[in-house]
Design an enzyme around this catalytic site. Structure first.
Site, PDB file in Angstrom:
ATOM      1  N   GLN A  94       0.844  -1.207   0.000  1.00  0.00           N
ATOM      2  CA  GLN A  94       0.000   0.000   0.000  1.00  0.00           C
ATOM      3  C   GLN A  94       0.872   1.247   0.000  1.00  0.00           C
ATOM      4  O   GLN A  94       1.796   1.359   0.817  1.00  0.00           O
ATOM      5  CB  GLN A  94      -0.904  -0.001   1.242  1.00  0.00           C
ATOM      6  N   HIS A 100      -8.572   1.787  -0.158  1.00  0.00           N
ATOM      7  CA  HIS A 100      -9.068   1.817  -1.535  1.00  0.00           C
ATOM      8  C   HIS A 100      -9.103   0.412  -2.112  1.00  0.00           C
ATOM      9  O   HIS A 100      -8.286  -0.443  -1.775  1.00  0.00           O
ATOM     10  CB  HIS A 100      -8.216   2.728  -2.424  1.00  0.00           C
ATOM     11  N   HIS A 102      -8.819  -1.600  -5.630  1.00  0.00           N
ATOM     12  CA  HIS A 102      -8.439  -1.532  -7.041  1.00  0.00           C
ATOM     13  C   HIS A 102      -9.399  -2.419  -7.831  1.00  0.00           C
ATOM     14  O   HIS A 102      -9.603  -3.592  -7.487  1.00  0.00           O
ATOM     15  CB  HIS A 102      -7.033  -2.088  -7.269  1.00  0.00           C
TER      16      HIS A 102
HETATM   17  P1  AMP Z   1      -1.696   1.288  -3.392  1.00  0.00           P
HETATM   18  O1  AMP Z   1      -0.313   0.857  -3.763  1.00  0.00           O
HETATM   19  O2  AMP Z   1      -2.627   0.128  -3.186  1.00  0.00           O
HETATM   20  O3  AMP Z   1      -1.701   2.266  -2.238  1.00  0.00           O
HETATM   21  O4  AMP Z   1      -2.267   2.016  -4.656  1.00  0.00           O
HETATM   22  C1  AMP Z   1      -2.287   3.399  -4.807  1.00  0.00           C
HETATM   23  C2  AMP Z   1      -2.721   3.681  -6.209  1.00  0.00           C
HETATM   24  O5  AMP Z   1      -3.056   5.038  -6.292  1.00  0.00           O
HETATM   25  C3  AMP Z   1      -1.644   3.404  -7.267  1.00  0.00           C
HETATM   26  O6  AMP Z   1      -2.146   2.474  -8.215  1.00  0.00           O
HETATM   27  C4  AMP Z   1      -1.406   4.785  -7.887  1.00  0.00           C
HETATM   28  O7  AMP Z   1      -1.153   4.738  -9.271  1.00  0.00           O
HETATM   29  C5  AMP Z   1      -2.704   5.504  -7.571  1.00  0.00           C
HETATM   30  N1  AMP Z   1      -2.641   6.944  -7.486  1.00  0.00           N
HETATM   31  C6  AMP Z   1      -1.739   7.690  -6.793  1.00  0.00           C
HETATM   32  N2  AMP Z   1      -2.010   8.995  -6.916  1.00  0.00           N
HETATM   33  C7  AMP Z   1      -3.106   9.081  -7.712  1.00  0.00           C
HETATM   34  C8  AMP Z   1      -3.880  10.165  -8.220  1.00  0.00           C
HETATM   35  N3  AMP Z   1      -3.589  11.446  -7.931  1.00  0.00           N
HETATM   36  N4  AMP Z   1      -4.935   9.890  -9.011  1.00  0.00           N
HETATM   37  C9  AMP Z   1      -5.252   8.610  -9.300  1.00  0.00           C
HETATM   38  N5  AMP Z   1      -4.577   7.552  -8.853  1.00  0.00           N
HETATM   39  C10 AMP Z   1      -3.507   7.778  -8.076  1.00  0.00           C
END
Ligand code: AMP
Length: 114
Positions: A94, A100, A102
């Site tokens: 994370q 969140h 996915h």
């Molecule tokens: P995680 O590694 O599960 O915390 O996933 C975080 C996700 O958020 C990653 O897939 C990123 O590409 C995505 N992310 C980060 N910043 C943004 C943003 N401003 N808008 C959309 N997605 C984002």
């Protein structure tokens, strides 16, 4: 340490996002670095850092996130199937400290995940 909570800025409309669904409990928007042809994040408006922080009070909201994920998957045409992922904490991969889900689809998914 996880990074700052950039998703709060999306909730508060302080930074833009490609939002595909919004209601009183959650938002769904396109991931900025898509890992599949369809890669959408479904997030609660409520500030919850990780999956490990959910409580009984979140039961209905968590169910709602799944219903929204299923609806968005249908809207995105993911009739062949899709994958839902929740990364929890540093060990779980994370990066953003706001719960969140996915939603990934549009290509074949392999197992085990990386
Ligand atoms: P995680 O590694 O599960 O915390 O996933 C975080 C996700 O958020 C990653 O897939 C990123 O590409 C995505 N992310 C980060 N910043 C943004 C943003 N401003 N808008 C959309 N997605 C984002």
């Amino acid at each position: 340490m996880l990074a700052e909570n950039i998703f709060l800025k999306i909730i508060n409309k302080e930074i833009p996002a490609r939002i595909v669904h919004e209601d009183e409990h959650c938002l769904a928007f396109q991931d900025i670095h898509p890992q599949a042809p369809v890669h959408i994040l479904i997030i609660p408006r409520k500030e919850i850092r990780t999956h490990a922080d959910i409580t009984e009070a979140d039961r209905a909201m968590l169910g709602h996130l799944h219903l929204v994920a299923a609806r968005v998957a249908q809207e995105q045409g993911l009739t062949a199937g899709y994958r839902l992922v929740v990364n929890c904490g540093q060990g779980g991969g994370q990066a953003v400290p706001h719960l969140h889900v996915h939603l990934l689809g549009g290509r074949a998914m392999s197992w085990p995940p990386g």
